[in-house]
Design a protein around this motif. Structure first.
Motif, PDB file in Angstrom:
ATOM      1  N   GLY A 117       0.117 -10.118  10.936  1.00  0.00           N
ATOM      2  CA  GLY A 117      -0.228  -8.700  10.917  1.00  0.00           C
ATOM      3  C   GLY A 117      -1.703  -8.482  10.714  1.00  0.00           C
ATOM      4  O   GLY A 117      -2.251  -7.436  11.071  1.00  0.00           O
ATOM      5  N   THR A 148      -4.024  -2.339   4.872  1.00  0.00           N
ATOM      6  CA  THR A 148      -3.465  -1.872   6.143  1.00  0.00           C
ATOM      7  C   THR A 148      -3.075  -0.400   6.039  1.00  0.00           C
ATOM      8  O   THR A 148      -3.340   0.389   6.948  1.00  0.00           O
ATOM      9  CB  THR A 148      -2.252  -2.711   6.573  1.00  0.00           C
ATOM     10  OG1 THR A 148      -1.326  -2.799   5.497  1.00  0.00           O
ATOM     11  CG2 THR A 148      -2.659  -4.090   7.009  1.00  0.00           C
ATOM     12  N   TYR A 155      -3.622  -7.747  13.931  1.00  0.00           N
ATOM     13  CA  TYR A 155      -3.469  -6.371  14.407  1.00  0.00           C
ATOM     14  C   TYR A 155      -4.296  -5.405  13.552  1.00  0.00           C
ATOM     15  O   TYR A 155      -4.861  -4.435  14.062  1.00  0.00           O
ATOM     16  CB  TYR A 155      -1.999  -5.968  14.386  1.00  0.00           C
ATOM     17  CG  TYR A 155      -1.158  -6.699  15.405  1.00  0.00           C
ATOM     18  CD1 TYR A 155      -1.214  -6.370  16.763  1.00  0.00           C
ATOM     19  CD2 TYR A 155      -0.313  -7.736  15.025  1.00  0.00           C
ATOM     20  CE1 TYR A 155      -0.454  -7.048  17.698  1.00  0.00           C
ATOM     21  CE2 TYR A 155       0.455  -8.423  15.962  1.00  0.00           C
ATOM     22  CZ  TYR A 155       0.376  -8.070  17.297  1.00  0.00           C
ATOM     23  OH  TYR A 155       1.126  -8.757  18.227  1.00  0.00           O
ATOM     24  N   HIS A 156      -4.343  -5.712  12.264  1.00  0.00           N
ATOM     25  CA  HIS A 156      -5.142  -4.877  11.358  1.00  0.00           C
ATOM     26  C   HIS A 156      -6.617  -4.918  11.757  1.00  0.00           C
ATOM     27  O   HIS A 156      -7.251  -3.871  11.936  1.00  0.00           O
ATOM     28  CB  HIS A 156      -4.965  -5.381   9.923  1.00  0.00           C
ATOM     29  CG  HIS A 156      -5.763  -4.626   8.916  1.00  0.00           C
ATOM     30  ND1 HIS A 156      -6.144  -5.160   7.709  1.00  0.00           N
ATOM     31  CD2 HIS A 156      -6.283  -3.368   8.935  1.00  0.00           C
ATOM     32  CE1 HIS A 156      -6.832  -4.270   7.032  1.00  0.00           C
ATOM     33  NE2 HIS A 156      -6.940  -3.174   7.750  1.00  0.00           N
ATOM     34  N   ASP A 198       3.406 -14.862  11.800  1.00  0.00           N
ATOM     35  CA  ASP A 198       3.806 -13.468  11.723  1.00  0.00           C
ATOM     36  C   ASP A 198       2.967 -12.812  10.632  1.00  0.00           C
ATOM     37  O   ASP A 198       3.436 -12.518   9.540  1.00  0.00           O
ATOM     38  CB  ASP A 198       5.301 -13.378  11.387  1.00  0.00           C
ATOM     39  CG  ASP A 198       5.805 -11.945  11.408  1.00  0.00           C
ATOM     40  OD1 ASP A 198       5.146 -11.111  12.049  1.00  0.00           O
ATOM     41  OD2 ASP A 198       6.844 -11.680  10.794  1.00  0.00           O
ATOM     42  N   MET A 201       4.046  -4.973   9.675  1.00  0.00           N
ATOM     43  CA  MET A 201       4.120  -6.402   9.345  1.00  0.00           C
ATOM     44  C   MET A 201       3.554  -6.694   7.959  1.00  0.00           C
ATOM     45  O   MET A 201       3.964  -7.652   7.294  1.00  0.00           O
ATOM     46  CB  MET A 201       3.349  -7.205  10.392  1.00  0.00           C
ATOM     47  CG  MET A 201       3.897  -7.055  11.803  1.00  0.00           C
ATOM     48  SD  MET A 201       2.798  -7.749  13.072  1.00  0.00           S
ATOM     49  CE  MET A 201       3.072  -9.500  12.831  1.00  0.00           C
ATOM     50  N   GLN A 235       1.327  -1.244  13.969  1.00  0.00           N
ATOM     51  CA  GLN A 235       1.908  -2.581  14.072  1.00  0.00           C
ATOM     52  C   GLN A 235       1.571  -3.411  12.836  1.00  0.00           C
ATOM     53  O   GLN A 235       2.439  -4.082  12.263  1.00  0.00           O
ATOM     54  CB  GLN A 235       1.383  -3.302  15.327  1.00  0.00           C
ATOM     55  CG  GLN A 235       1.949  -2.794  16.631  1.00  0.00           C
ATOM     56  CD  GLN A 235       1.323  -3.540  17.817  1.00  0.00           C
ATOM     57  OE1 GLN A 235       0.187  -3.290  18.197  1.00  0.00           O
ATOM     58  NE2 GLN A 235       2.073  -4.468  18.391  1.00  0.00           N
ATOM     59  N   ALA A 236       0.318  -3.356  12.449  1.00  0.00           N
ATOM     60  CA  ALA A 236      -0.124  -4.119  11.277  1.00  0.00           C
ATOM     61  C   ALA A 236       0.607  -3.673  10.026  1.00  0.00           C
ATOM     62  O   ALA A 236       1.053  -4.494   9.217  1.00  0.00           O
ATOM     63  CB  ALA A 236      -1.633  -3.954  11.093  1.00  0.00           C
TER      64      ALA A 236
END
Length: 244
Positions: free
Chosen positions: A27, A63, A30-31, A25, A56, A52-53
């Motif tokens: 992130g 981010t 996504y970043h 989990d 998280m 999303q990033a």
């Protein structure tokens, strides 16, 4: 992070595999994917991934910083300021915080913040940007011409992405393209996200843009993946979109 920075397909393949793995989990996947999407002009998707990033990795300075930049490019500067402020709060030291404050000032056109004498910016660049922002907000054509002259008089190392965007806003489209192209092709600049903000629409019609997009690996990415930058979905897309 170590493969060819213009190998957008290779980067996207690795990032999609990271997202599909669901092992941590984190992130971070996504970043990085959001940042990659921002550079190839898929701005709406980039904002979604970076949100999303940030959800998280809410305590990671980069981010919030990346999301703020994406929101500016998406035409949401007021929303971006909230995330710039979050990044500034998370900065590990005062010097880093000041650099983030400078980014907030130049990317959102915040004149009051740019007046802060403690920001790490030269007197010449500060004066040129202030002149440009004030001229942009006026209807004085002479003031705009003087602002363009002041921005073009800056040394190349001071002609930042903020300068390129201001030149475009002030009607100096060809000069804006030249500055942006020089920035986007330097090793120090992280990617071609500079081209996708609303203020840069005019330079995308420059005859030299297709060759630049080819040099940056963008046309190969778009044609191979059958994707398009968001600008190509607008009512009057720039001419290069016909090549995709």
């Amino acid at each position: 992070m170590v493969i060819d920075r213009r190998d957008w397909m290779g980067r996207e393949d690795l990032l999609k595999r990271a997202i599909a793995a669901h092992r941590l989990d984190c992130g971070c996947e996504y970043h990085q994917y959001g940042w990659m999407l921002l550079n190839v002009g898929r701005t709406a998707e980039a904002v979604e991934r970076l949100h999303q990033a940030n959800g998280m990795l809410a305590l990671y300075v980069y981010t919030a910083r990346s999301l703020a930049e994406a929101l500016v490019i998406a035409g949401k500067p007021d929303e971006a300021k909230t995330h710039f402020d979050a990044a500034i709060d998370l900065a590990p030291n005062a010097g880093f915080a000041k650099r983030l404050a400078l980014a907030k000032a130049t990317e959102t056109g915040d004149i009051d913040l740019l007046l802060d004498p403690t920001l790490p910016i030269s007197a010449e660049l500060r004066a040129g940007l202030l002149k440009g922002y004030r001229a942009r907000a006026s209807s004085d054509s002479a003031a705009k011409a003087q602002a363009v002259e002041a921005l073009l008089a800056l040394t190349e190392d001071q002609q930042t992405d903020a300068v390129a965007k201001l030149l475009a806003d002030l009607g100096a489209v060809r000069e804006a393209f030249q500055v942006a192209a020089r920035i986007a092709t330097t090793k120090e600049y992280p990617g071609p996200s500079i081209f996708w903000g609303q203020s840069m629409r005019g330079i995308l019609a420059d005859p030299g843009f297709p060759a630049l997009a080819t040099q940056l690996g963008l046309l190969k990415y778009w044609t191979t993946t059958r994707t398009k930058p968001d600008v190509c979905n607008e009512e009057s897309p720039p001419p290069f979109c016909t090549m995709i």
